[in-house]
Design a protein around this motif. Sequence first.
Motif, PDB file in Angstrom:
ATOM      1  N   TYR A  37       3.899   2.697 -10.175  1.00 59.61           N
ATOM      2  CA  TYR A  37       3.274   1.817  -9.202  1.00 59.61           C
ATOM      3  C   TYR A  37       4.107   1.889  -7.926  1.00 59.61           C
ATOM      4  O   TYR A  37       5.254   2.336  -7.948  1.00 59.61           O
ATOM      5  N   ARG A  38       3.524   1.456  -6.827  1.00 59.31           N
ATOM      6  CA  ARG A  38       4.289   1.417  -5.588  1.00 59.31           C
ATOM      7  C   ARG A  38       3.966   0.152  -4.820  1.00 59.31           C
ATOM      8  O   ARG A  38       2.884  -0.429  -4.971  1.00 59.31           O
ATOM      9  N   GLN A  39       4.921  -0.241  -4.001  1.00 57.74           N
ATOM     10  CA  GLN A  39       4.773  -1.486  -3.254  1.00 57.74           C
ATOM     11  C   GLN A  39       5.484  -1.372  -1.921  1.00 57.74           C
ATOM     12  O   GLN A  39       6.664  -1.016  -1.858  1.00 57.74           O
ATOM     13  N   LYS A  43       3.061  -6.306   0.751  1.00 63.27           N
ATOM     14  CA  LYS A  43       1.813  -5.870   0.120  1.00 63.27           C
ATOM     15  C   LYS A  43       1.917  -5.999  -1.391  1.00 63.27           C
ATOM     16  O   LYS A  43       3.003  -6.106  -1.949  1.00 63.27           O
ATOM     17  N   GLN A  44       0.752  -5.968  -2.042  1.00 64.97           N
ATOM     18  CA  GLN A  44       0.732  -6.045  -3.498  1.00 64.97           C
ATOM     19  C   GLN A  44       1.143  -4.715  -4.108  1.00 64.97           C
ATOM     20  O   GLN A  44       0.930  -3.649  -3.511  1.00 64.97           O
ATOM     21  N   ARG A  45       1.715  -4.802  -5.288  1.00 60.31           N
ATOM     22  CA  ARG A  45       2.063  -3.588  -6.022  1.00 60.31           C
ATOM     23  C   ARG A  45       0.772  -2.931  -6.493  1.00 60.31           C
ATOM     24  O   ARG A  45      -0.124  -3.603  -7.020  1.00 60.31           O
ATOM     25  N   GLU A  46       0.664  -1.612  -6.304  1.00 62.14           N
ATOM     26  CA  GLU A  46      -0.560  -0.907  -6.670  1.00 62.14           C
ATOM     27  C   GLU A  46      -0.259   0.247  -7.621  1.00 62.14           C
ATOM     28  O   GLU A  46       0.817   0.862  -7.561  1.00 62.14           O
ATOM     29  N   ASP A  91       7.172   4.139   0.175  1.00 65.87           N
ATOM     30  CA  ASP A  91       7.119   2.892  -0.585  1.00 65.87           C
ATOM     31  C   ASP A  91       8.280   2.858  -1.560  1.00 65.87           C
ATOM     32  O   ASP A  91       8.957   3.871  -1.772  1.00 65.87           O
TER      33      ASP A  91
END
Length: 121
Positions: A37-39, A43-46, A91
């Motif tokens: 995941y990246r953040q 921003k929200q973690r995606e 990120d």
Amino acid sequence: QVQLVESGGGLVQTGGSLRLSCVASGSIFSINAMGWYRQAPGKQRELVARITSGGTNYADSVKGRFTISRDDAKNTTVYLQMNSLKPEDTDVYYCHADLYTTTPVAYLGVWGQGTLVTVSS
């Protein structure tokens, strides 16, 4: 106790490549899924990519450029090969695992501490 340790982040130019690694250790019985995941700040973690015994799935933004794989021999290591990197890929990347522990017996979602990827233009 279970721990995920990521490595491989760093600074790369646009169009370059990086390979992230994540190793799980501790009282692990089995791992159902591992993912990246990246953040970005604020921003929200995606989800970037995820791998299970049933296959892989990717975020649309990384399809064709990133590849997730798992070390079959070790089964506790997951990789993310990132090619054709873009500035918007900058990120903090986090490893995640859904796993069963042995002591105590439990099903957990575990996060790594994150590794920074910076793509310069």
